[in-house]
Design a protein around this motif. Sequence first.
Motif, mmCIF file in Angstrom:
data_model
loop_
_atom_site.group_PDB
_atom_site.id
_atom_site.type_symbol
_atom_site.label_atom_id
_atom_site.label_comp_id
_atom_site.label_asym_id
_atom_site.label_seq_id
_atom_site.Cartn_x
_atom_site.Cartn_y
_atom_site.Cartn_z
ATOM 1 N N ALA A 169 -7.478 19.965 48.258
ATOM 2 C CA ALA A 169 -7.354 20.607 46.951
ATOM 3 C C ALA A 169 -6.807 22.029 47.075
ATOM 4 C CB ALA A 169 -8.706 20.617 46.252
ATOM 5 N N LEU A 170 -7.283 22.771 48.083
ATOM 6 C CA LEU A 170 -6.754 24.123 48.331
ATOM 7 C C LEU A 170 -5.242 24.089 48.520
ATOM 8 C CD1 LEU A 170 -9.196 25.858 50.857
ATOM 9 C CD2 LEU A 170 -8.417 26.822 48.680
ATOM 10 N N ALA A 171 -4.783 23.176 49.364
ATOM 11 C CA ALA A 171 -3.356 23.080 49.654
ATOM 12 C C ALA A 171 -2.567 22.628 48.430
ATOM 13 C CB ALA A 171 -3.135 22.118 50.818
ATOM 14 N N ALA A 172 -3.125 21.687 47.672
ATOM 15 C CA ALA A 172 -2.428 21.169 46.485
ATOM 16 C C ALA A 172 -2.218 22.272 45.458
ATOM 17 C CB ALA A 172 -3.220 20.013 45.884
ATOM 18 N N LYS A 173 -3.205 23.085 45.232
ATOM 19 C CA LYS A 173 -3.064 24.172 44.246
ATOM 20 C C LYS A 173 -2.162 25.288 44.775
ATOM 21 C CE LYS A 173 -4.685 24.114 40.760
ATOM 22 N NZ LYS A 173 -4.189 23.476 39.521
ATOM 23 N N LYS A 174 -2.209 25.507 46.077
ATOM 24 C CA LYS A 174 -1.375 26.578 46.644
ATOM 25 C C LYS A 174 0.114 26.229 46.581
ATOM 26 C CE LYS A 174 -0.524 29.191 50.932
ATOM 27 N NZ LYS A 174 -0.532 30.526 50.299
ATOM 28 N N TYR A 175 0.431 24.972 46.896
ATOM 29 C CA TYR A 175 1.840 24.585 46.987
ATOM 30 C C TYR A 175 2.340 23.827 45.758
ATOM 31 C CZ TYR A 175 1.316 26.067 51.801
ATOM 32 O OH TYR A 175 1.058 26.811 52.928
ATOM 33 N N GLY A 176 1.461 23.528 44.820
ATOM 34 C CA GLY A 176 1.878 22.864 43.597
ATOM 35 C C GLY A 176 2.392 21.458 43.816
ATOM 36 N N ARG A 177 1.917 20.816 44.877
ATOM 37 C CA ARG A 177 2.318 19.444 45.186
ATOM 38 C C ARG A 177 1.091 18.649 45.629
ATOM 39 N NH1 ARG A 177 7.339 20.541 49.279
ATOM 40 N NH2 ARG A 177 7.317 18.247 49.464
ATOM 41 N N ALA A 178 1.159 17.351 45.453
ATOM 42 C CA ALA A 178 0.060 16.509 45.935
ATOM 43 C C ALA A 178 -0.069 16.663 47.444
ATOM 44 C CB ALA A 178 0.315 15.054 45.568
ATOM 45 N N VAL A 179 -1.310 16.636 47.926
ATOM 46 C CA VAL A 179 -1.573 16.779 49.366
ATOM 47 C C VAL A 179 -2.580 15.720 49.793
ATOM 48 C CG1 VAL A 179 -2.494 18.263 51.189
ATOM 49 C CG2 VAL A 179 -1.080 19.253 49.365
ATOM 50 N N LYS A 180 -2.259 15.030 50.891
ATOM 51 C CA LYS A 180 -3.174 14.034 51.455
ATOM 52 C C LYS A 180 -3.645 14.500 52.830
ATOM 53 C CE LYS A 180 -2.231 9.533 51.291
ATOM 54 N NZ LYS A 180 -1.634 8.228 51.684
ATOM 55 N N LEU A 181 -4.924 14.292 53.082
ATOM 56 C CA LEU A 181 -5.503 14.636 54.383
ATOM 57 C C LEU A 181 -6.272 13.426 54.902
ATOM 58 C CD1 LEU A 181 -6.450 16.403 56.707
ATOM 59 C CD2 LEU A 181 -8.087 17.499 55.173
ATOM 60 N N ARG A 182 -5.816 12.874 56.010
ATOM 61 C CA ARG A 182 -6.510 11.763 56.669
ATOM 62 C C ARG A 182 -6.506 12.018 58.172
ATOM 63 N NH1 ARG A 182 -4.756 7.381 59.342
ATOM 64 N NH2 ARG A 182 -2.633 7.479 58.516
ATOM 65 N N PRO A 183 -7.662 12.285 58.770
ATOM 66 C CA PRO A 183 -7.699 12.549 60.212
ATOM 67 C C PRO A 183 -7.563 11.261 61.020
ATOM 68 C CG PRO A 183 -9.913 12.535 59.348
ATOM 69 C CD PRO A 183 -8.990 12.365 58.160
ATOM 70 N N ASP A 184 -7.059 11.380 62.237
ATOM 71 C CA ASP A 184 -7.125 10.265 63.176
ATOM 72 C C ASP A 184 -8.586 9.939 63.450
ATOM 73 O OD1 ASP A 184 -4.420 10.078 63.408
ATOM 74 O OD2 ASP A 184 -4.271 10.987 65.398
ATOM 75 N N ARG A 185 -8.818 8.742 63.949
ATOM 76 C CA ARG A 185 -10.195 8.322 64.191
ATOM 77 C C ARG A 185 -10.898 9.236 65.194
ATOM 78 N NH1 ARG A 185 -13.647 5.410 61.386
ATOM 79 N NH2 ARG A 185 -12.035 3.867 61.007
ATOM 80 N N ASP A 186 -10.215 9.637 66.263
ATOM 81 C CA ASP A 186 -10.884 10.483 67.256
ATOM 82 C C ASP A 186 -11.229 11.846 66.672
ATOM 83 O OD1 ASP A 186 -8.201 11.111 67.125
ATOM 84 O OD2 ASP A 186 -7.933 11.355 69.286
ATOM 85 N N ASP A 187 -10.365 12.367 65.804
ATOM 86 C CA ASP A 187 -10.684 13.641 65.161
ATOM 87 C C ASP A 187 -11.795 13.479 64.128
ATOM 88 O OD1 ASP A 187 -8.907 15.140 66.652
ATOM 89 O OD2 ASP A 187 -7.247 14.830 65.265
ATOM 90 N N ASP A 188 -11.790 12.372 63.413
ATOM 91 C CA ASP A 188 -12.887 12.076 62.494
ATOM 92 C C ASP A 188 -14.212 12.103 63.254
ATOM 93 O OD1 ASP A 188 -14.814 10.703 60.838
ATOM 94 O OD2 ASP A 188 -13.196 9.714 59.758
ATOM 95 N N PHE A 189 -14.232 11.476 64.438
ATOM 96 C CA PHE A 189 -15.447 11.470 65.261
ATOM 97 C C PHE A 189 -15.888 12.889 65.608
ATOM 98 C CE2 PHE A 189 -15.044 7.033 67.460
ATOM 99 C CZ PHE A 189 -15.265 6.431 66.240
ATOM 100 N N GLN A 190 -14.925 13.745 65.939
ATOM 101 C CA GLN A 190 -15.276 15.104 66.345
ATOM 102 C C GLN A 190 -15.781 15.948 65.179
ATOM 103 O OE1 GLN A 190 -12.640 17.167 69.326
ATOM 104 N NE2 GLN A 190 -11.222 15.536 68.759
ATOM 105 N N ILE A 191 -15.190 15.750 63.998
ATOM 106 C CA ILE A 191 -15.465 16.621 62.858
ATOM 107 C C ILE A 191 -16.740 16.250 62.135
ATOM 108 C CG2 ILE A 191 -14.579 17.417 60.622
ATOM 109 C CD1 ILE A 191 -11.732 16.790 61.758
ATOM 110 N N THR A 192 -17.034 14.961 62.042
ATOM 111 C CA THR A 192 -18.101 14.503 61.152
ATOM 112 C C THR A 192 -19.402 14.220 61.889
ATOM 113 O OG1 THR A 192 -17.381 12.191 61.331
ATOM 114 C CG2 THR A 192 -16.425 13.499 59.557
ATOM 115 N N GLY A 193 -20.518 14.345 61.151
ATOM 116 C CA GLY A 193 -21.851 14.187 61.716
ATOM 117 C C GLY A 193 -22.254 12.742 61.914
ATOM 118 N N LYS A 194 -23.343 12.537 62.632
ATOM 119 C CA LYS A 194 -23.830 11.209 63.032
ATOM 120 C C LYS A 194 -25.293 11.026 62.584
ATOM 121 C CE LYS A 194 -20.131 12.013 65.478
ATOM 122 N NZ LYS A 194 -18.824 11.682 64.869
#
Length: 527
Positions: free
Chosen positions: A259-284
């Motif tokens: 949402a930050l990026a979408a409002k800053k650049y005035g364009r739709a923005v998608k964010l999807r991490p790779d599975r290994d990065d998802d593992f690193q970023i998110t809790g268990k």
Amino acid sequence: MNKLDITTPTTGKSGRLHEAAPHDSASKQVAGRAEYVDDLTEPEGTLHAYLGLSTRAHAEVASLDLDAVRKAPGVVGVLTAAAVQGATAVSSVHEHDEPVFAETLVNSWGQPIFCVIGETRDAARRAAKLAKIEYRDLPHVTSIDASLRDGGKLVTKPMTLERGDVDAGLAKSPRRAKGKVTIGGQEHFYLESQVALAVPGEDEDVTLHVSTQHPTEIQVMVAQVLGIPHAAVTVNMRRMGGGFGGKETQGNLFAAVAALAAKKYGRAVKLRPDRDDDFQITGKRHDFRVDYDVGYDDEGRIQAVKATFAARSGFSADLSGPVTDRALFHCDNAYWYPAVKVDSLPLFTNTVSNTAFRGFGGPQGIIGCERWIEHIAYDLGLDPLEVRKRNFYGTDTNNVTPYHQTVEDNIIHRVVEELETSADYQKRRAAVLDFNRTHQVLKKGIALTPVKFGISFTATWHNQAGALVHVYRDGSIHLSHGGTEMGQGLHVKVAQVVAEAFGVTLDHVKINATNTGKVPNTSATAA
């Protein structure tokens, strides 16, 4: 469209309108037609975001050089903590301890430091690897044992449940069982990774398509990070490819950054991490260490229980408070403790912040409890089932929990008796013991274990729901409700209720995606 027939809906043998119905997405999923966020047609000019992550467990950020990132092919821009104009954290509780981007200090390996915005996902992903970050390493703790040796810093307030004189109960007990049980964590491994698509609108408006169990929390967090009213944020959630608790709070970061990026650049923005990065970023699931001291008599009847439930919570509170609370609420399982004192320790560690996971602390509480039940059984040479039955809650007496709730409508005695008989437990146990006596390597086991599990939210004000139902002139019905679909068939169940209430067949009801603009201020689909 032809007018729908609403005259004589078919009924099952019971007279009810809907005996059973297939999952509303089943045929679409089998055919590959069910749309998830990453399947949605992207608006013209959609940009793609990718997170740059810490490679230290605990360190000061001495310098952050993103020049190579900005100059990489296909890069539109880079977001850091300086880009956040509103709230700087996406914490699900009030500690305000989980920053959108780490700025001067990182507390976990894989903690986001910046985000690359690119014309393609591949461009953003490759550019994120070009950052030059210098760290000043700091001491770190990554386990429960290390945290306790370091003084046991907590991420949120602990809880104590106490009833009766525990020390006196332990002192007068003929026997004592003391021990420790360690319980490992677990990765959710939802098939659909975390993902968010943000589409900017007029003025402050932004619309998000996300994979989340809690659209309202996404709405609130995005609004706070952007510094705009909640009403300016609309969150859509049609279905998840699995959640299991991992999408109750963990989607906040991805939605806020998109949402930050979408409002800053005035364009739709998608964010999807790779599975290994998802593992690193998110809790268990939280791993626990349970230390216990239990007093009991020669018959195996418990006299007193003292225990500590220590959890590896990670670097921020997230939901560690209620998770460790619920572990205590289940540490009695189906058993009466004449005297009890149990404590939780939601410990700070330099690891990813652990979060909701199916059972929400309850399984860890039950595992700890069943460990000392079996400890008693082994000490006395008894069948663990016999020890369990001797300690069951009573119906008229011996029926108050450690949290001072009276157990009502207690049917555990009858349920276990019927199961023991119908499962032919005693004969099968005897066969297992005979087998084990004659086999040195391969061993078998058998157990009959009760479960008391509390449903609903511990914070009772979350136990509410809402729906919006539109009835059109052709007889069709448009249904929106605040729950989210993650494979459990919630949508079709609610649709069946609506069809039953209106006296029509299920094909009259159109199930809409969960939308914060339709049903506001919802609780998470959990508990």
